[in-house]
Design a protein around this motif. Structure first.
Motif: not given
Length: 423
Positions: A118-133
């Motif tokens: 976000a700080a680097a100016g990326f304006s499209k973010i795919h949020l992917d928290a689907s994989m287990g830890c």
């Protein structure tokens, strides 16, 4: 003609769908090809870095998001591509690179990564928290995934605000194909059901609202679902439009959204065009582009072997073979079979896991020697016929080998551009 991400849903709803090619690669020559193609066509140049390639710890490219953004800006100037045509995106941003750690530790790393993007100016973010830890199921349910995605969106929102930047748009989705394609031979693949897509949207909407992120959810432009396309090491599952028609009903009920199609590599123009028409206007491609890069490099390696005294016998190929056998981390668990089959897959698999090695010092040096050996050379047309027939226009005159590599990559981008602009 440049198309904004926020234009995609209205265009689809009006019956005049247009698409955007998402170039998922960090290789400079692939990026140059995308930017050169964008300059020539006027199309939107959407370039996305993945969580494994680029993150706050450097990723396998040894680049942070700020480094990657600087590289794209530098190459855009080199290729004279207007900056207002370029969108920077982050792909699969979540705890995936640290999933061998407990969830709290992995999510803490993911938050730092999201903040860096976000700080680097990326304006499209795919949020992917689907994989287990560590200790969790391999694939998490919608509720946990949505809660973690909203938590990451909160970080992106706060970081963009603190940096005085326009807040990003988001892509969400829990039915996310594995980055880089499947590891096994595929036979059939079932698309996401309409009910599952509705449920994903509803659960994410509630998770965002719970954290006071209603405004952020209004900037969710797309949902990742499985349209029934994928590629493995050996084969491709092509888009079968009738099997995915239930998903079109979702877009009637949720007209502010579109679908983002992952793993569209090797589909070809007609299936890609149908995907755009069916509400999948964001077409992500990565390994097919580096596969084309490798094709061109290996063809030039063969030409230099035949043409240039003292160059050696396929030194680029031999360098990559030595690298991959000495450092098998990026391919060993993905390529099965005996010694001969594994060697073939190392170099020629559709999943193109050789792409992880181009940024290493030995590979860079070997490519540099190849470019140096052929730059300004005159190559007989017969050698191009033998090893790179699509590059025969470069025969019998001094040429720059990088132009041949870029041209080969642009051939693939042309297929995507045709699919994105036809309606």
């Amino acid at each position: 003609m440049s198309v904004a991400l926020t234009d995609l849903a209205p265009l689809y709803q009006r019956g005049t769908p247009k698409g955007i090619t998402s170039v998922c690669s960090a290789h400079p020559l692939v990026l140059r090809a995308a930017l050169r193609h964008g300059r020539a066509t006027g199309a939107t140049v959407l370039i996305e870095a993945t969580c494994n390639q680029v993150n706050h710890r450097g990723g396998y490219t040894d680049m942070t998001p700020a480094d990657f953004a600087k590289l794209v800006r530098t190459l855009a100037k080199l290729e004279s591509c207007p900056k207002d045509q370029i969108i920077l995106g982050g792909d699969h941003l979540g705890p995936n690179p640290w999933r061998d750690q407990p969830a709290d530790a992995a999510m803490a790393e993911a938050e730092k990564m999201i903040a860096a993007y976000a700080a680097a100016g990326f304006s499209k973010i795919h949020l992917d928290a689907s994989m287990g830890c560590q200790g969790e199921a391999a694939a998490l349910d919608d509720t946990i995934t949505a809660e973690r995605a909203a938590r990451l969106a909160r970080v992106a929102e706060d970081t963009a605000s603190a940096c005085g930047l326009t807040p990003p748009t988001y892509i969400i989705g829990t039915e996310v194909p594995p980055p880089g394609g499947a590891d096994h031979t595929l036979t059939t693949l079932e698309p996401t059901t309409g009910s599952a897509a509705h449920r994903t949207l509803d659960i994410h909407r509630k998770a965002f609202e719970k954290l006071g992120l209603t405004d952020a959810f209004a900037r969710v432009v797309g949902l990742v679902v499985q349209p029934g396309v994928e590629f493995g090491n050996h084969n491709i599952i092509f888009y079968d439009a009738p099997k995915a028609q239930a998903l079109r009903g979702v877009l009637k009920d949720e007209p502010h959204f579109i679908f983002e199609a992952h793993s569209t590599d090797y589909q070809g123009t007609l299936p890609l065009s149908q995907l755009v028409k069916d509400g999948f206007p964001i077409l992500k491609v990565g390994p097919e582009l580096t596969f084309a890069l490798r094709e061109a490099l290996y063809g030039l390696d063969l030409i230099a072997t035949e043409l240039v005294p003292g160059y050696g016998d396929r030194p680029l190929y031999r360098t990559l073979e030595a690298l991959m056998t000495e450092h098998p981390t990026h391919w060993a668990r993905h390529y099965a079979g005996g010694e001969t089959e594994q060697r073939m897959l190392r170099h020629y698999s559709l999943s193109d896991r050789i792409r992880y090695y181009w940024s290493s010092a030995p590979a860079k040096a070997a490519v540099s020697e190849l470019i140096k050996a052929l730059k300004g050379a005159r190559v007989p047309v017969t050698l191009f016929w033998q090893f790179l027939p699509d590059a025969q226009a470069f025969a019998d005159a001094p040429f720059d080998p990088e132009d041949i590599i870029i041209q080969r990559i642009i051939r693939t981008l042309d297929c995507y551009h045709t699919a994105c602009t036809a309606s």
